[in-house]
Design a protein around this motif. Structure first.
Motif, PDB file in Angstrom:
ATOM      1  N   ASN A  40     -21.782 -33.382   5.169  1.00 40.65           N
ATOM      2  CA  ASN A  40     -21.282 -34.000   6.396  1.00 40.65           C
ATOM      3  C   ASN A  40     -21.167 -35.518   6.244  1.00 40.65           C
ATOM      4  OD1 ASN A  40     -20.903 -31.670   7.885  1.00 40.65           O
ATOM      5  ND2 ASN A  40     -22.977 -31.651   8.682  1.00 40.65           N
ATOM      6  N   TYR A  41     -22.158 -36.132   5.586  1.00 41.47           N
ATOM      7  CA  TYR A  41     -22.060 -37.572   5.323  1.00 41.47           C
ATOM      8  C   TYR A  41     -20.822 -37.873   4.477  1.00 41.47           C
ATOM      9  CZ  TYR A  41     -26.716 -38.842   7.092  1.00 41.47           C
ATOM     10  OH  TYR A  41     -27.806 -39.088   7.899  1.00 41.47           O
ATOM     11  N   LEU A  42     -20.590 -37.061   3.451  1.00 39.11           N
ATOM     12  CA  LEU A  42     -19.462 -37.287   2.556  1.00 39.11           C
ATOM     13  C   LEU A  42     -18.123 -37.105   3.264  1.00 39.11           C
ATOM     14  CD1 LEU A  42     -20.990 -35.469  -0.496  1.00 39.11           C
ATOM     15  CD2 LEU A  42     -20.242 -37.842  -0.508  1.00 39.11           C
ATOM     16  N   ILE A  43     -18.034 -36.053   4.077  1.00 39.46           N
ATOM     17  CA  ILE A  43     -16.792 -35.806   4.820  1.00 39.46           C
ATOM     18  C   ILE A  43     -16.487 -36.981   5.747  1.00 39.46           C
ATOM     19  CG2 ILE A  43     -15.723 -34.345   6.584  1.00 39.46           C
ATOM     20  CD1 ILE A  43     -17.232 -31.971   5.358  1.00 39.46           C
ATOM     21  N   TRP A  44     -17.517 -37.473   6.434  1.00 39.75           N
ATOM     22  CA  TRP A  44     -17.326 -38.556   7.394  1.00 39.75           C
ATOM     23  C   TRP A  44     -16.942 -39.865   6.708  1.00 39.75           C
ATOM     24  CZ3 TRP A  44     -16.245 -37.897  12.133  1.00 39.75           C
ATOM     25  CH2 TRP A  44     -16.419 -38.894  13.099  1.00 39.75           C
ATOM     26  N   ARG A  45     -17.312 -40.003   5.424  1.00 35.00           N
ATOM     27  CA  ARG A  45     -16.983 -41.212   4.665  1.00 35.00           C
ATOM     28  C   ARG A  45     -15.938 -40.918   3.584  1.00 35.00           C
ATOM     29  NH1 ARG A  45     -18.182 -43.481   8.459  1.00 35.00           N
ATOM     30  NH2 ARG A  45     -19.895 -44.935   8.841  1.00 35.00           N
ATOM     31  N   HIS A  46     -15.171 -39.842   3.778  1.00 40.41           N
ATOM     32  CA  HIS A  46     -14.026 -39.507   2.914  1.00 40.41           C
ATOM     33  C   HIS A  46     -14.399 -39.431   1.431  1.00 40.41           C
ATOM     34  CE1 HIS A  46     -11.585 -40.109   6.485  1.00 40.41           C
ATOM     35  NE2 HIS A  46     -12.106 -41.306   6.626  1.00 40.41           N
ATOM     36  N   PHE A 169     -20.200 -35.049  13.378  1.00 39.39           N
ATOM     37  CA  PHE A 169     -20.875 -34.363  14.477  1.00 39.39           C
ATOM     38  C   PHE A 169     -20.084 -34.445  15.769  1.00 39.39           C
ATOM     39  CE2 PHE A 169     -24.957 -33.699  17.001  1.00 39.39           C
ATOM     40  CZ  PHE A 169     -25.188 -32.443  16.485  1.00 39.39           C
ATOM     41  N   LEU A 170     -18.925 -35.098  15.730  1.00 39.29           N
ATOM     42  CA  LEU A 170     -18.143 -35.337  16.942  1.00 39.29           C
ATOM     43  C   LEU A 170     -16.757 -34.717  16.803  1.00 39.29           C
ATOM     44  CD1 LEU A 170     -17.901 -36.870  19.697  1.00 39.29           C
ATOM     45  CD2 LEU A 170     -16.982 -38.797  18.378  1.00 39.29           C
ATOM     46  N   TRP A 192     -15.013 -50.304  18.565  1.00 36.88           N
ATOM     47  CA  TRP A 192     -16.210 -49.795  17.905  1.00 36.88           C
ATOM     48  C   TRP A 192     -15.953 -48.477  17.188  1.00 36.88           C
ATOM     49  CZ3 TRP A 192     -19.328 -50.401  23.042  1.00 36.88           C
ATOM     50  CH2 TRP A 192     -19.585 -51.758  23.281  1.00 36.88           C
ATOM     51  N   LEU A 193     -15.071 -47.670  17.718  1.00 37.15           N
ATOM     52  CA  LEU A 193     -14.857 -46.327  17.182  1.00 37.15           C
ATOM     53  C   LEU A 193     -14.209 -46.335  15.801  1.00 37.15           C
ATOM     54  CD1 LEU A 193     -13.686 -44.415  20.361  1.00 37.15           C
ATOM     55  CD2 LEU A 193     -15.754 -43.970  19.054  1.00 37.15           C
ATOM     56  N   GLY A 194     -13.308 -47.255  15.543  1.00 39.23           N
ATOM     57  CA  GLY A 194     -12.586 -47.229  14.286  1.00 39.23           C
ATOM     58  C   GLY A 194     -11.359 -46.345  14.387  1.00 39.23           C
ATOM     59  N   PRO A 195     -10.436 -46.471  13.413  1.00 41.50           N
ATOM     60  CA  PRO A 195      -9.153 -45.763  13.500  1.00 41.50           C
ATOM     61  C   PRO A 195      -9.270 -44.247  13.515  1.00 41.50           C
ATOM     62  CG  PRO A 195      -9.470 -46.753  11.322  1.00 41.50           C
ATOM     63  CD  PRO A 195     -10.538 -47.299  12.197  1.00 41.50           C
ATOM     64  N   ASP A 196     -10.234 -43.696  12.760  1.00 43.92           N
ATOM     65  CA  ASP A 196     -10.368 -42.234  12.698  1.00 43.92           C
ATOM     66  C   ASP A 196     -10.840 -41.650  14.019  1.00 43.92           C
ATOM     67  OD1 ASP A 196      -9.553 -42.204  10.078  1.00 43.92           O
ATOM     68  OD2 ASP A 196     -11.584 -42.375   9.285  1.00 43.92           O
ATOM     69  N   ALA A 197     -11.775 -42.337  14.652  1.00 44.74           N
ATOM     70  CA  ALA A 197     -12.386 -41.790  15.857  1.00 44.74           C
ATOM     71  C   ALA A 197     -11.570 -42.076  17.118  1.00 44.74           C
ATOM     72  CB  ALA A 197     -13.806 -42.341  16.018  1.00 44.74           C
ATOM     73  N   ILE A 198     -10.671 -43.060  17.062  1.00 41.00           N
ATOM     74  CA  ILE A 198      -9.876 -43.378  18.250  1.00 41.00           C
ATOM     75  C   ILE A 198      -9.059 -42.169  18.703  1.00 41.00           C
ATOM     76  CG2 ILE A 198      -7.854 -44.690  19.024  1.00 41.00           C
ATOM     77  CD1 ILE A 198      -8.978 -47.125  17.650  1.00 41.00           C
ATOM     78  N   SER A 199      -8.557 -41.405  17.739  1.00 44.12           N
ATOM     79  CA  SER A 199      -7.765 -40.223  18.084  1.00 44.12           C
ATOM     80  C   SER A 199      -8.579 -39.169  18.814  1.00 44.12           C
ATOM     81  CB  SER A 199      -7.160 -39.610  16.817  1.00 44.12           C
ATOM     82  OG  SER A 199      -8.190 -39.190  15.930  1.00 44.12           O
TER      83      SER A 199
END
Length: 510
Positions: A40-46, A169-170, A192-199
């Protein structure tokens, strides 16, 4: 670099970093054992190693600072839970758990801020451990809020929990009826969210919130029909309720015993006997199924069979299937599933089954016991015209009984009233709706027990029983091998002793 290589590198680096006192040793130990967590850490950090290591380092320091592994109801102030600003309840349309933030119940207070942040960490950790990291959907219910409820520091902490501390986790953030006065504040949140989380941000109102959450899990002020009212204690836990059996409701833990309760338990015992008779019929049909297995084996895919036989191995019960119950859609008409419980202890194990949708399902038996070393089938069937949904959940609770305890209806009722919660094993199952007419789990058609033809469902049942027989044979073989090894050792010992005696006799003659 393969993901497995990255796993190993991450683990080694964190392991050596742990020579300092920066982290909680329990987190490091979990990292060594839980590949899913690392993934999960790796997926979240590509899959970028340096970014992943930085995230793990920061989240582990945060976990130690907030004593995440030690957070519990007894540690946090009771008023935090009673306030009802944060809680878990219901599911979105994709089957993800809803994490509610009722903004109108939140007020800014620097003295309470740390405790409130720990409450967020408590809920996230509580759910992460219970559902093995399955993602959440966050709902900001901003109805009836104003400028006095704006707390950017607290909102930023919630956002950071998902972006920095709880990887992958989101699923989405549903914001309901955000006042126009807060538009400027949420522009800051987007940063704060960043480009990936804004969507993942979904701004909604009463007319479109049901695009993401069905009405059954929305309160009336959001246009839904959910009558749920938050209260504490106890801790909200999916609203699991006792399901219905074929002949009516089963009462298992009411505050008072009554004649009706005893009668229901008596009916339940009769239903258990009926289920055991059905099991015997299924075993008798093995020979009939086996004769034509060669002509029908093309209908059973090895992939599906493997999935059907997955097993959760708990300390008291082995439960198959391990994670999901597969039901058909309204078109396929498959409305029954089989859960197989195997008692792996030396004592009787009491169990009961609860569900988040008691009006939909019939469970037989739903409150009974399993003898040591035996297996028991639980039949879960949809009632009437209801259809299964991804939001439906089942909870299997089990506890070991003393040998002196009885296993009848009244005894079970009293047992569940007295057994400490710490001694209860819990396991949750999700529902999965399949469109294909060939399910990939222990799914039973309505006429499965009549066995008019050799269907995939029948073969799944037979395979399950054969697997259990095979397991018992393996246990017997292991015992035989142990005795064989013991015999070899004793034989070698005897030869050694005889040789030694012969040597002594020869030495004395010399």
């Amino acid at each position: 670099m393969s993901r497995v290589t990255i796993y190993n590198k991450c683990k080694l680096v964190i392991f050596f970093k742990n020579k300092s006192d920066k982290y909680d040793s329990r987190d490091v130990e979990r990292l060594q054992q839980d590949d899913k967590w690392v993934e999960n850490y790796l997926i979240w950090r590509h899959d970028v190693v340096d970014d992943t290591l930085k995230m793990i380092d920061e989240s582990f320091q945060w976990r130690k600072e907030y004593t995440v592994n030690d957070l519990s109801e007894s540690v946090l102030p009771k008023w935090l839970f009673e306030n009802g600003a944060l809680f878990l309840h219901g599911y979105d349309k994709e089957g993800y758990k809803l994490f509610w933030f009722k903004v109108k119940h939140h007020t800014r207070d620097p003295k309470q801020q740390l405790d409130k942040k720990k409450l967020v960490a408590f809920w996230l950790e509580h759910y992460a451990k219970r559902d093995h990291g399955k993602p959440l959907t966050v709902v900001f219910d901003m109805a009836e809020t104003g400028i006095s409820h704006i707390d950017l520091d607290f909102v930023r902490f919630i956002v950071n929990c998902f972006t920095d501390y709880y990887p992958n986790f989101l699923t989405k953030i549903v914001i309901f009826e955000m006042p126009w006065i807060m538009n400027a504040a949420f522009k800051i949140v987007k940063g704060w969210l960043g480009p990936d989380a804004i969507s993942m941000l979904k701004f909604t109102n009463k007319s479109d919130v049901q695009e993401y959450i069905s009405g059954e899990y929305l309160p009336p002020h959001m246009g839904g029909t959910d009558s749920f009212k938050y209260s504490y204690p106890p801790l909200v836990d999916d609203d699991f309720q006792t399901p219905l059996c074929e002949n009516g409701p089963i009462t298992s833990e009411d505050e008072h015993e009554s004649k009706e309760e005893i009668d229901a338990d008596t009916k339940e015992a009769g239903e258990l006997n009926e289920a055991q008779n059905l099991n015997q019929k299924k075993m008798n049909s093995i020979e009939q199924i086996s004769k034509s297995e060669e002509t029908d084996k093309t209908e059973v895919k090895p992939k599906n069979a493997k999935k059907a036989l997955t097993t959760f191995k708990g300390p008291l019960l082995h439960i198959s299937p391990a994670e999901e119950l597969y039901f058909g859609s309204k078109e396929t008409g498959e409305k029954k599933c089989l859960i197989v419980l195997t008692n792996v202890t030396k004592n009787v194990v009491a169990f009961k089954v609860r569900t988040t949708a008691p009006e939909k399902y019939r469970v037989k038996p739903s409150n009974s016991s399993c003898e040591p070393g035996t297996s028991l089938d639980i039949i879960v069937s949809l009632h009437g015209g209801f259809a299964a949904s991804l939001q439906d959940r089942f909870l299997i609770m089990a506890a070991e009984m003393d040998q002196s305890s009885g296993a009848g209806g009244p005894e079970l009722t009293q047992f569940w009233k007295e057994v400490p919660r710490t001694k209860v094993m819990e396991h949750r199952l999700r529902c999965h709706v399949i469109e294909s007419s060939k399910p990939s789990s222990l799914t039973l058609k309505d006429n499965a027990f009549n066995i008019p033809a050799k269907t995939n469902e029948d073969l799944h049942i037979q395979l399950t029983h054969l697997l259990q027989i095979n397991r018992r044979l393996e246990e017997q073989m292991n015992r035989c091998l142990w005795f064989q090894q013991l015999s070899v050792v004793l034989s070698l010992l005897s030869v050694t002793v005889a040789a030694f005696c012969f040597y002594l006799a020869y030495a004395q003659r010399s």
